[in-house]
Motif scaffolding. Structure first.
Motif, PDB file in Angstrom:
ATOM      1  N   ALA A   7       3.762  17.088 -40.481  1.00 27.85           N
ATOM      2  CA  ALA A   7       3.802  16.874 -41.923  1.00 27.85           C
ATOM      3  C   ALA A   7       5.151  16.237 -42.251  1.00 27.85           C
ATOM      4  O   ALA A   7       5.947  15.959 -41.344  1.00 27.85           O
ATOM      5  N   TYR A   8       5.422  16.035 -43.511  1.00 27.48           N
ATOM      6  CA  TYR A   8       6.667  15.371 -43.882  1.00 27.48           C
ATOM      7  C   TYR A   8       7.891  16.135 -43.392  1.00 27.48           C
ATOM      8  O   TYR A   8       8.824  15.541 -42.867  1.00 27.48           O
ATOM      9  N   SER A   9       7.896  17.451 -43.536  1.00 25.90           N
ATOM     10  CA  SER A   9       9.104  18.195 -43.187  1.00 25.90           C
ATOM     11  C   SER A   9       8.911  19.274 -42.137  1.00 25.90           C
ATOM     12  O   SER A   9       9.873  19.950 -41.779  1.00 25.90           O
ATOM     13  N   THR A  10       7.725  19.420 -41.604  1.00 22.18           N
ATOM     14  CA  THR A  10       7.527  20.411 -40.543  1.00 22.18           C
ATOM     15  C   THR A  10       6.399  19.974 -39.615  1.00 22.18           C
ATOM     16  O   THR A  10       5.729  18.978 -39.858  1.00 22.18           O
ATOM     17  N   ASP A  11       6.207  20.739 -38.552  1.00 22.39           N
ATOM     18  CA  ASP A  11       5.157  20.438 -37.583  1.00 22.39           C
ATOM     19  C   ASP A  11       4.198  21.617 -37.463  1.00 22.39           C
ATOM     20  O   ASP A  11       4.578  22.777 -37.667  1.00 22.39           O
ATOM     21  N   HIS A  12       2.973  21.289 -37.109  1.00 21.77           N
ATOM     22  CA  HIS A  12       1.937  22.276 -36.819  1.00 21.77           C
ATOM     23  C   HIS A  12       1.413  21.945 -35.431  1.00 21.77           C
ATOM     24  O   HIS A  12       1.219  20.771 -35.107  1.00 21.77           O
ATOM     25  N   VAL A  13       1.162  22.960 -34.647  1.00 24.78           N
ATOM     26  CA  VAL A  13       0.568  22.769 -33.337  1.00 24.78           C
ATOM     27  C   VAL A  13      -0.662  23.653 -33.271  1.00 24.78           C
ATOM     28  O   VAL A  13      -0.576  24.864 -33.517  1.00 24.78           O
ATOM     29  N   LEU A  14      -1.789  23.049 -32.971  1.00 24.93           N
ATOM     30  CA  LEU A  14      -3.008  23.824 -32.792  1.00 24.93           C
ATOM     31  C   LEU A  14      -3.183  24.092 -31.304  1.00 24.93           C
ATOM     32  O   LEU A  14      -3.001  23.181 -30.474  1.00 24.93           O
ATOM     33  N   VAL A  15      -3.505  25.337 -30.993  1.00 26.27           N
ATOM     34  CA  VAL A  15      -3.805  25.739 -29.621  1.00 26.27           C
ATOM     35  C   VAL A  15      -5.139  26.478 -29.644  1.00 26.27           C
ATOM     36  O   VAL A  15      -5.528  27.045 -30.669  1.00 26.27           O
ATOM     37  N   LYS A  16      -5.815  26.461 -28.538  1.00 22.74           N
ATOM     38  CA  LYS A  16      -7.085  27.176 -28.447  1.00 22.74           C
ATOM     39  C   LYS A  16      -6.840  28.667 -28.677  1.00 22.74           C
ATOM     40  O   LYS A  16      -5.812  29.223 -28.282  1.00 22.74           O
ATOM     41  N   GLU A  17      -7.785  29.308 -29.318  1.00 20.36           N
ATOM     42  CA  GLU A  17      -7.652  30.712 -29.699  1.00 20.36           C
ATOM     43  C   GLU A  17      -7.298  31.600 -28.514  1.00 20.36           C
ATOM     44  O   GLU A  17      -6.441  32.480 -28.614  1.00 20.36           O
TER      45      GLU A  17
ATOM     46  N   ALA B 237      -1.297  18.319 -32.010  1.00 16.94           N
ATOM     47  CA  ALA B 237      -0.108  18.353 -32.871  1.00 16.94           C
ATOM     48  C   ALA B 237      -0.334  17.569 -34.149  1.00 16.94           C
ATOM     49  O   ALA B 237      -0.945  16.493 -34.136  1.00 16.94           O
ATOM     50  N   ILE B 238       0.176  18.132 -35.251  1.00 15.34           N
ATOM     51  CA  ILE B 238       0.130  17.480 -36.556  1.00 15.34           C
ATOM     52  C   ILE B 238       1.517  17.597 -37.162  1.00 15.34           C
ATOM     53  O   ILE B 238       2.052  18.701 -37.280  1.00 15.34           O
TER      54      ILE B 238
ATOM     55  N   ALA C  21      -6.134  18.881 -42.665  1.00 16.61           N
ATOM     56  CA  ALA C  21      -5.489  17.601 -42.378  1.00 16.61           C
ATOM     57  C   ALA C  21      -6.561  16.552 -42.098  1.00 16.61           C
ATOM     58  O   ALA C  21      -7.605  16.851 -41.527  1.00 16.61           O
ATOM     59  N   THR C  22      -6.248  15.336 -42.507  1.00 19.90           N
ATOM     60  CA  THR C  22      -7.115  14.200 -42.221  1.00 19.90           C
ATOM     61  C   THR C  22      -6.253  13.081 -41.657  1.00 19.90           C
ATOM     62  O   THR C  22      -5.220  12.750 -42.233  1.00 19.90           O
ATOM     63  N   ILE C  23      -6.680  12.543 -40.533  1.00 17.56           N
ATOM     64  CA  ILE C  23      -6.003  11.406 -39.927  1.00 17.56           C
ATOM     65  C   ILE C  23      -7.028  10.280 -39.876  1.00 17.56           C
ATOM     66  O   ILE C  23      -8.079  10.411 -39.252  1.00 17.56           O
ATOM     67  N   GLN C  24      -6.716   9.196 -40.556  1.00 20.50           N
ATOM     68  CA  GLN C  24      -7.654   8.088 -40.614  1.00 20.50           C
ATOM     69  C   GLN C  24      -6.935   6.812 -40.210  1.00 20.50           C
ATOM     70  O   GLN C  24      -5.897   6.467 -40.778  1.00 20.50           O
TER      71      GLN C  24
END
Length: 127
Positions: A98-108, A95-96, A33-36
């Motif tokens: 997308a158009y139809s879903t979400d992704h959540v990054l958490v520390k390993e 949190a990211i 993902a890229t957020i600019q």
């Protein structure tokens, strides 16, 4: 629409890959993902895939939790429900959407507790 209806019975996958969140000079082709915006470029990519000369800052050690469900735009509070549940366990998220879903990054290191919390919300977590 109630966000708990989407969580209950929903599937969440945990990435095999470990990601780094980078602040970069410019976008990277290898990015997940890229957020600019007008102030900065943020790149989320598998660890070690972004060239050093492009990196301003980085935060390594993230796993991606993907909500494998189509989330309608009318759905209010979905990400808030997830963020609140994880915040109750002192888990920071990136949190990211997308158009139809979400992704959540958490520390390993937070993945085991995060998955238990999501399972308590009714999600089936797949690794």
């Amino acid at each position: 629409m109630n966000p708990t209806e989407f969580l209950d019975g929903g599937t969440v996958t945990v990435s095999d890959e470990t990601y780094t969140v980078y602040k970069t000079e410019h976008p990277e082709s290898a990015a997940f993902a890229t957020i600019q915006d007008e102030n900065e470029t943020t790149v989320v990519a598998e660890a070690g895939t972004v060239s050093g000369e492009n990196v301003i800052e980085s935060e390594p050690g993230w796993k991606r939790l993907t909500f494998e469900m189509v989330l309608p735009f009318e759905l209010v509070g979905f990400l808030a429900a997830v963020a609140t549940a994880l915040a109750d366990e002192d888990i920071s998220i990136f949190a990211i959407s997308a158009y139809s879903t979400d992704h959540v990054l958490v520390k390993e290191e937070d993945v085991p507790v995060a998955t238990k919390k999501l399972e308590a919300l009714g999600c089936a977590v797949e690794r």
